[in-house]
Design an enzyme around this catalytic site. Sequence first.
Site, PDB file in Angstrom:
ATOM      1  N   SER A  34      31.431  42.530  50.241  1.00 17.26           N
ATOM      2  CA  SER A  34      31.000  43.159  48.988  1.00 17.26           C
ATOM      3  C   SER A  34      29.575  43.689  49.079  1.00 17.26           C
ATOM      4  O   SER A  34      28.660  42.954  49.436  1.00 17.26           O
ATOM      5  CB  SER A  34      31.041  42.148  47.840  1.00 17.26           C
ATOM      6  N   HIS A  65      34.854  47.588  46.987  1.00 18.81           N
ATOM      7  CA  HIS A  65      35.610  47.440  48.234  1.00 18.81           C
ATOM      8  C   HIS A  65      36.299  48.766  48.519  1.00 18.81           C
ATOM      9  O   HIS A  65      37.299  49.104  47.895  1.00 18.81           O
ATOM     10  CB  HIS A  65      36.630  46.307  48.117  1.00 18.81           C
ATOM     11  N   HIS A  87      42.180  41.220  49.031  1.00 13.88           N
ATOM     12  CA  HIS A  87      42.034  39.793  48.728  1.00 13.88           C
ATOM     13  C   HIS A  87      43.326  39.213  48.169  1.00 13.88           C
ATOM     14  O   HIS A  87      44.127  39.924  47.547  1.00 13.88           O
ATOM     15  CB  HIS A  87      40.917  39.593  47.690  1.00 13.88           C
ATOM     16  N   TYR A  89      43.517  37.348  45.603  1.00 22.07           N
ATOM     17  CA  TYR A  89      43.530  37.394  44.130  1.00 22.07           C
ATOM     18  C   TYR A  89      44.017  38.738  43.580  1.00 22.07           C
ATOM     19  O   TYR A  89      44.382  38.842  42.419  1.00 22.07           O
ATOM     20  CB  TYR A  89      42.154  37.040  43.540  1.00 22.07           C
ATOM     21  N   GLU A  90      44.026  39.766  44.435  1.00 19.78           N
ATOM     22  CA  GLU A  90      44.552  41.055  43.973  1.00 19.78           C
ATOM     23  C   GLU A  90      46.077  41.027  43.884  1.00 19.78           C
ATOM     24  O   GLU A  90      46.679  41.950  43.335  1.00 19.78           O
ATOM     25  CB  GLU A  90      44.133  42.159  44.951  1.00 19.78           C
ATOM     26  N   ALA A 117      30.050  38.193  50.841  1.00 22.21           N
ATOM     27  CA  ALA A 117      29.115  37.735  49.819  1.00 22.21           C
ATOM     28  C   ALA A 117      29.580  36.340  49.414  1.00 22.21           C
ATOM     29  O   ALA A 117      30.783  36.100  49.324  1.00 22.21           O
ATOM     30  CB  ALA A 117      29.148  38.671  48.632  1.00 22.21           C
ATOM     31  N   MET A 217      35.559  34.088  48.572  1.00 20.99           N
ATOM     32  CA  MET A 217      36.993  34.350  48.372  1.00 20.99           C
ATOM     33  C   MET A 217      37.615  35.117  49.536  1.00 20.99           C
ATOM     34  O   MET A 217      38.597  35.848  49.352  1.00 20.99           O
ATOM     35  CB  MET A 217      37.189  35.130  47.070  1.00 20.99           C
ATOM     36  N   SER A 218      37.051  34.968  50.731  1.00 21.32           N
ATOM     37  CA  SER A 218      37.599  35.725  51.874  1.00 21.32           C
ATOM     38  C   SER A 218      37.344  34.983  53.179  1.00 21.32           C
ATOM     39  O   SER A 218      37.146  33.773  53.194  1.00 21.32           O
ATOM     40  CB  SER A 218      36.944  37.115  51.931  1.00 21.32           C
ATOM     41  N   ASN A 241      24.333  34.759  45.011  1.00 15.45           N
ATOM     42  CA  ASN A 241      24.101  34.014  43.770  1.00 15.45           C
ATOM     43  C   ASN A 241      24.150  32.531  44.103  1.00 15.45           C
ATOM     44  O   ASN A 241      24.638  32.147  45.166  1.00 15.45           O
ATOM     45  CB  ASN A 241      25.169  34.357  42.723  1.00 15.45           C
ATOM     46  N   HIS A 255      30.375  39.737  39.097  1.00 18.41           N
ATOM     47  CA  HIS A 255      30.712  40.570  40.259  1.00 18.41           C
ATOM     48  C   HIS A 255      29.639  41.637  40.469  1.00 18.41           C
ATOM     49  O   HIS A 255      29.309  41.984  41.609  1.00 18.41           O
ATOM     50  CB  HIS A 255      32.093  41.208  40.044  1.00 18.41           C
TER      51      HIS A 255
HETATM   52  N1  HPA Z   1      31.927  32.001  44.124  1.00 16.44           N
HETATM   53  C1  HPA Z   1      32.980  32.528  44.797  1.00 16.44           C
HETATM   54  N2  HPA Z   1      32.915  33.668  45.459  1.00 16.44           N
HETATM   55  C2  HPA Z   1      31.737  34.319  45.473  1.00 16.44           C
HETATM   56  C3  HPA Z   1      30.604  33.825  44.798  1.00 16.44           C
HETATM   57  C4  HPA Z   1      30.715  32.605  44.091  1.00 16.44           C
HETATM   58  O1  HPA Z   1      29.753  32.103  43.475  1.00 16.44           O
HETATM   59  N3  HPA Z   1      29.590  34.709  45.023  1.00 16.44           N
HETATM   60  C5  HPA Z   1      30.100  35.705  45.802  1.00 16.44           C
HETATM   61  N4  HPA Z   1      31.407  35.467  46.081  1.00 16.44           N
END
Ligand code: HPA
Length: 280
Positions: A34, A65, A87, A89-90, A117, A217-218, A241, A255
Site C-alpha cells: 500500500s 492497489h 487480498h 478480504y476482497e 504496510a 493483511m498480506s 500506524n 486506510h
Molecule cells: N492492522 C492491520 N493491517 C494493517 C494495519 C493495521 O494496523 N496497518 C496497515 N495494515
Amino acid sequence: MKQNLFSREQFDESARFVLARTDLRPRVALTLGSGLNPLANALTDTVTIPYGNIPHFPVSTVVGHFGIMVVGKLNNRPVVALKGRVHYYEGYDYQEVTYYVRVLRAMGVDTIILTNAAGGLNRSFRVGDLMLIADHVFLPGLVGSSPLRGPNDNVLGPRFPEMGAAYDPALRRLAHQVAGQLGITLQEGVYVSLGGPSFETPAEVRFLRTIGDAVGMSTAPETIVARHGGMRVLGISMITNIAVDSVTVVEKPTHEEVLEVGQEMAPRLTELLSGIVTAM
Ligand code: HPA
C-alpha cells in the site's frame, strides 16, 4: 474434496504472456505494498502490463492497489515489480491471492522481495519505521486456511514444505548491511498476517502483541507459496500506524493514513530496496 483453482499450465501460460513482451529475464521480483507504488517509477527500460491483460490473473479492487506489473531495470538490474496485490478480504481465495507468485516462479524468478504496510505492535516502534520481517505468524493458516490447501502438484513443490527459515537469513543480513551503509534504521521483527479487512480490536492488539511485532493483511500467504516453490524471500514492513491497544485511545487507524504514510516512506524504502537488489 476441494480442487485447486489453478493448474501449472495456467501459471505457465501467464508467464509466457509476460515474457513475450520483454527481453529482460528478471530473477528478482518486488511486490509493492500500500502506498509504495512510486517505487516502480525508479525502474528504467520498462514494460508495463496491467494484471487484467495477463491470462487468469486476479485484479485488485482496493484504492491504492494499482494492479500493474512492471518489468524493467532497477539500478541496471532486471527486476519485475508488482504494483498492487489482491487480498483475501476482497473475496479472493488464498490461491488467487498467491497466483502471481507461481507466475513469477514460472518466469524464472527465484527471489521475491515482499513489502507491505503494517500496524506497529512492538511498543518501541514508531510510525515511519521500516521493519525487516524475521518470521511470520499466519493466523488464518494456523487454523486451516492455507494457500496450499488442496491437491499438491509435486512439480511445483513438496506436500509439506518446511518453514524453518522462511525469510532468507543471508538476504536479511544483506538488508541490514545495506541499511547500515545508507544510514537507514531497520527494525526487525515478527509479522502477523490476518484476513482483514476490519482493523483489530484493542483486545486483539493486546493478544497479537504477545506473538508479533507488526500486523497486516498480506505477505505471509505469498511467502508460503514462494517457499513451496523454493524461492528466496525477503520481507519488509513499513510501520504506517501504531495498532491501538486500548478502548480509551481516540485516534483510530484508517486506510487513508496507511496510504499517506506509505507514500511518505516510499523514497526511503526505494533507496533501501535499490541498494539491496544492487548488492545481491
Ligand atoms: N492492522 C492491520 N493491517 C494493517 C494495519 C493495521 O494496523 N496497518 C496497515 N495494515
